[in-house]
Design an enzyme around this catalytic site. Sequence first.
Site, PDB file in Angstrom:
ATOM      1  N   ASP A  52      46.917  68.496  37.285  1.00  0.00           N
ATOM      2  CA  ASP A  52      45.848  67.518  37.483  1.00  0.00           C
ATOM      3  C   ASP A  52      44.620  67.852  36.639  1.00  0.00           C
ATOM      4  O   ASP A  52      43.928  66.955  36.149  1.00  0.00           O
ATOM      5  CB  ASP A  52      45.456  67.456  38.961  1.00  0.00           C
ATOM      6  CG  ASP A  52      46.428  66.619  39.785  1.00  0.00           C
ATOM      7  OD1 ASP A  52      47.287  65.944  39.181  1.00  0.00           O
ATOM      8  OD2 ASP A  52      46.327  66.645  41.025  1.00  0.00           O
ATOM      9  N   GLY A  53      44.337  69.147  36.476  1.00  0.00           N
ATOM     10  CA  GLY A  53      43.212  69.554  35.641  1.00  0.00           C
ATOM     11  C   GLY A  53      43.400  69.125  34.198  1.00  0.00           C
ATOM     12  O   GLY A  53      42.455  68.676  33.538  1.00  0.00           O
ATOM     13  N   ASN A 124      36.979  62.197  38.993  1.00  0.00           N
ATOM     14  CA  ASN A 124      37.040  62.876  40.289  1.00  0.00           C
ATOM     15  C   ASN A 124      35.682  62.905  40.981  1.00  0.00           C
ATOM     16  O   ASN A 124      35.492  62.290  42.004  1.00  0.00           O
ATOM     17  CB  ASN A 124      37.560  64.305  40.123  1.00  0.00           C
ATOM     18  CG  ASN A 124      38.988  64.468  40.596  1.00  0.00           C
ATOM     19  OD1 ASN A 124      39.712  63.494  40.725  1.00  0.00           O
ATOM     20  ND2 ASN A 124      39.390  65.700  40.839  1.00  0.00           N
ATOM     21  N   GLU A 125      34.764  63.671  40.414  1.00  0.00           N
ATOM     22  CA  GLU A 125      33.470  63.807  41.054  1.00  0.00           C
ATOM     23  C   GLU A 125      32.418  64.324  40.093  1.00  0.00           C
ATOM     24  O   GLU A 125      32.717  64.919  39.061  1.00  0.00           O
ATOM     25  CB  GLU A 125      33.527  64.737  42.269  1.00  0.00           C
ATOM     26  CG  GLU A 125      33.611  66.217  41.966  1.00  0.00           C
ATOM     27  CD  GLU A 125      35.005  66.728  41.733  1.00  0.00           C
ATOM     28  OE1 GLU A 125      35.194  67.432  40.719  1.00  0.00           O
ATOM     29  OE2 GLU A 125      35.904  66.440  42.527  1.00  0.00           O
ATOM     30  N   ASN A 167      35.342  67.308  47.314  1.00  0.00           N
ATOM     31  CA  ASN A 167      34.780  66.574  48.443  1.00  0.00           C
ATOM     32  C   ASN A 167      35.471  66.922  49.763  1.00  0.00           C
ATOM     33  O   ASN A 167      34.817  67.158  50.778  1.00  0.00           O
ATOM     34  CB  ASN A 167      34.898  65.072  48.163  1.00  0.00           C
ATOM     35  CG  ASN A 167      34.661  64.220  49.387  1.00  0.00           C
ATOM     36  OD1 ASN A 167      33.531  64.015  49.799  1.00  0.00           O
ATOM     37  ND2 ASN A 167      35.737  63.709  49.970  1.00  0.00           N
ATOM     38  N   ALA A 188      25.921  72.604  51.975  1.00  0.00           N
ATOM     39  CA  ALA A 188      25.074  73.531  52.739  1.00  0.00           C
ATOM     40  C   ALA A 188      23.643  73.025  52.871  1.00  0.00           C
ATOM     41  O   ALA A 188      22.689  73.665  52.435  1.00  0.00           O
ATOM     42  CB  ALA A 188      25.090  74.918  52.088  1.00  0.00           C
TER      43      ALA A 188
END
EC number: 2.7.1.23
Length: 267
Positions: A52-53, A124-125, A167, A188
């Site tokens: 996937d990377g 992805n993000e 996520n 956090a």
Amino acid sequence: MDMERNRLYFFYKRDDKLIERVKPLIELAERGPFVVVDDYREANIIVSIGDDGAFLQAVRQTGFLPDRLYVGVSVLPARGFYCDFHIDDIDHMVEAAKNWKLEVRRYPIIEVTIDGAASFFCLNECSIRSQIIKTMAIDVFIDDLHFETFRGDGIIVSTPTGSTGYNKSVHGAVVDPLLPCFQVSELASLNSNRYRTLGSPFILSGSRTLTLKMSEETSHFPIIGLDNEALSIQHIERIDIRLSDRVVKTVRLKDNSFWDKVKRVFL
């Protein structure tokens, strides 16, 4: 899959071991109705070989081309979320193509604009974190509404397909990629009588714009994660994130839906 698309570009790491594994696939393509090209700009099908990377790298390094088809081929024992095929199962690929067991899926991507100038895409993000051990202070706007002032380690903004990655590791929701939306998750966050954030992930419609305004002390040391790449830019004041008009078109097996993959990977 449209058989008029017959110009293939293979994206993979050029190490000796992988070259040997890829060679039979290239030879098979050249014997069939395909033409293998050395420049991705001449291709209409881009085949990523790796994991996937590697697929994320293939999409990024070829420019998130909306008029190309991207195909993921895994070299690992298990297929990933973007890899529907395995390099050691060439016969399965051929059989699926011949019997029309393939379909094109359009995945949404997000567009990230930094200080109104440089724009980047993510499949992805996008993550925003500090390069140093220091709490970040970020004013979060949804469209023109000041929603909250975030204090903590950072923020992740994910696409539906990216919702199963970074996520999910911070307890974000897994989102169906048929939904045109993006998700915002905290890293956090500080929550006390003095500082307050929503304290949970939230999902925005594809028509919304998320704006992150960095405090002066935060703007000097952010690191921006774009899928599996890092971007270090000093003195960032503002980041605008929205769902792009572009999509990434991928080829997948009809019997291997997003939720099939979620079940296989996590359950």
